[in-house]
Design a protein around this motif. Structure first.
Motif, short mmCIF file in Angstrom:
data_model
loop_
_atom_site.label_atom_id
_atom_site.label_comp_id
_atom_site.label_asym_id
_atom_site.label_seq_id
_atom_site.Cartn_x
_atom_site.Cartn_y
_atom_site.Cartn_z
N LEU A 1 16.75 4.71 -5.13
CA LEU A 1 16.32 4.11 -3.88
C LEU A 1 14.84 3.77 -4.01
O LEU A 1 14.06 4.55 -4.56
CB LEU A 1 16.53 5.11 -2.73
CG LEU A 1 16.05 4.71 -1.35
CD1 LEU A 1 16.92 3.58 -0.79
CD2 LEU A 1 16.10 5.90 -0.41
N ARG A 2 14.49 2.58 -3.52
CA ARG A 2 13.09 2.13 -3.52
C ARG A 2 12.85 1.49 -2.17
O ARG A 2 13.64 0.67 -1.71
CB ARG A 2 12.87 1.13 -4.64
CG ARG A 2 11.46 0.59 -4.72
CD ARG A 2 11.28 -0.41 -5.86
NE ARG A 2 11.55 0.23 -7.12
CZ ARG A 2 12.33 -0.29 -8.08
NH1 ARG A 2 12.93 -1.44 -7.91
NH2 ARG A 2 12.51 0.35 -9.21
N GLN A 3 11.75 1.89 -1.53
CA GLN A 3 11.48 1.39 -0.19
C GLN A 3 9.97 1.30 0.02
O GLN A 3 9.22 2.10 -0.54
CB GLN A 3 12.11 2.37 0.81
CG GLN A 3 12.22 1.87 2.20
CD GLN A 3 13.20 2.71 3.01
OE1 GLN A 3 14.32 2.93 2.59
NE2 GLN A 3 12.76 3.16 4.16
N ILE A 4 9.54 0.34 0.85
CA ILE A 4 8.11 0.15 1.08
C ILE A 4 7.70 0.50 2.52
O ILE A 4 6.59 0.23 2.93
CB ILE A 4 7.64 -1.28 0.73
CG1 ILE A 4 8.38 -2.31 1.57
CG2 ILE A 4 7.77 -1.53 -0.76
CD1 ILE A 4 7.81 -3.72 1.46
N ASP A 5 8.63 1.10 3.25
CA ASP A 5 8.30 1.58 4.59
C ASP A 5 8.87 2.98 4.75
O ASP A 5 9.45 3.54 3.82
CB ASP A 5 8.82 0.62 5.67
CG ASP A 5 10.31 0.34 5.55
OD1 ASP A 5 10.96 0.85 4.61
OD2 ASP A 5 10.84 -0.39 6.39
N LEU A 6 8.70 3.56 5.92
CA LEU A 6 9.12 4.93 6.17
C LEU A 6 10.59 5.14 5.82
O LEU A 6 11.45 4.35 6.22
CB LEU A 6 8.89 5.27 7.65
CG LEU A 6 9.28 6.70 8.02
CD1 LEU A 6 8.11 7.63 7.75
CD2 LEU A 6 9.72 6.78 9.45
N LEU A 7 10.86 6.17 5.08
CA LEU A 7 12.21 6.55 4.71
C LEU A 7 12.62 7.73 5.58
O LEU A 7 12.02 8.80 5.48
CB LEU A 7 12.28 6.93 3.23
CG LEU A 7 13.61 7.48 2.71
CD1 LEU A 7 14.72 6.44 2.85
CD2 LEU A 7 13.46 7.92 1.27
N THR A 8 13.60 7.53 6.42
CA THR A 8 14.06 8.64 7.25
C THR A 8 14.86 9.62 6.39
O THR A 8 15.49 9.22 5.40
CB THR A 8 14.95 8.16 8.41
OG1 THR A 8 16.14 7.58 7.87
CG2 THR A 8 14.21 7.16 9.30
N PRO B 1 0.80 -1.23 0.00
CA PRO B 1 0.00 0.00 0.00
C PRO B 1 0.83 1.28 0.00
O PRO B 1 0.31 2.36 -0.25
CB PRO B 1 -0.83 -0.10 1.28
CG PRO B 1 -0.15 -1.10 2.13
CD PRO B 1 0.64 -2.00 1.23
N PHE B 2 2.15 1.17 0.27
CA PHE B 2 3.02 2.34 0.34
C PHE B 2 4.35 2.03 -0.33
O PHE B 2 4.89 0.93 -0.17
CB PHE B 2 3.27 2.70 1.82
CG PHE B 2 4.20 3.86 2.01
CD1 PHE B 2 3.73 5.16 1.97
CD2 PHE B 2 5.55 3.65 2.25
CE1 PHE B 2 4.59 6.24 2.15
CE2 PHE B 2 6.41 4.72 2.43
CZ PHE B 2 5.93 6.02 2.38
N GLU B 3 4.84 3.00 -1.07
CA GLU B 3 6.14 2.84 -1.72
C GLU B 3 6.74 4.23 -1.92
O GLU B 3 6.02 5.19 -2.19
CB GLU B 3 5.96 2.15 -3.08
CG GLU B 3 7.23 1.85 -3.80
CD GLU B 3 7.01 1.07 -5.10
OE1 GLU B 3 8.01 0.75 -5.74
OE2 GLU B 3 5.85 0.79 -5.44
N ILE B 4 8.03 4.31 -1.75
CA ILE B 4 8.72 5.58 -1.97
C ILE B 4 9.92 5.33 -2.87
O ILE B 4 10.60 4.31 -2.74
CB ILE B 4 9.11 6.23 -0.62
CG1 ILE B 4 9.60 7.65 -0.81
CG2 ILE B 4 10.08 5.38 0.15
CD1 ILE B 4 9.59 8.47 0.47
#
Length: 154
Positions: A114-121, A100-103
């Motif tokens: 960069l690809r991430q599926i949780d919070l990116l600090t 449901p989330f991707e950054i």
């Protein structure tokens, strides 16, 4: 017939505006792009991501980041979350997971860095950017400019 011509012209302008505002490639070599893709803007991860980025605006500006918030059928530019525009093109183009989330971070060269599926600090985001060759060159130019400026003082 005149009404059809006017209608066609109006639709053409709207389509050109939409495609221009969604053209991520237009930022290439000028800005990095951070895409925040979500199914629900009220989801905790999405809300926390926006808060995290809002607390580090200076760092985002220094690293020449453009932020897109993207839902399935709408998107907005920036962190305010206002002026949502209708379109599913960005979501279809850039959503690559079934989560449901991707950054995603897109570099100056247009590549996904960069690809991430949780919070990116912001700490991780900034570290990722700061080791990139083009960012290092930016920092070196800035350092040289300051050094040259200081040499001009008696």
């Amino acid at each position: 017939m005149k009404i059809l011509k006017i209608l066609f012209f109006a639709i053409s302008i709207i389509n050109v505006h939409e495609s221009m505002s969604q053209n991520i490639a237009s930022y290439q070599w000028e800005n990095r792009v951070l895409l925040i893709l979500t199914e629900d803007i009220h989801a905790t991860t999405f809300q926390n991501q926006i808060k995290e980025l809002q607390t580090h605006k200076t760092g985002l500006i220094e690293r020449k980041l453009i932020i897109y918030q993207i839902k399935k059928h709408t998107y907005t530019l920036g962190l305010k979350g206002d002026k949502w525009q209708n379109s599913s093109k960005l979501y279809k183009t850039y959503k690559s997971t079934h989560t449901p989330f991707e950054i995603k971070l897109i570099g100056l060269d247009g590549g996904v860095k960069l690809r991430q599926i949780d919070l990116l600090t912001c700490e991780k985001l900034f570290k990722t950017i700061d080791v990139m060759p083009m960012r290092k060159a930016e920092l070196q130019r800035k350092k040289n400019k300051i050094k040259n400026k200081n040499q001009n003082f008696p």
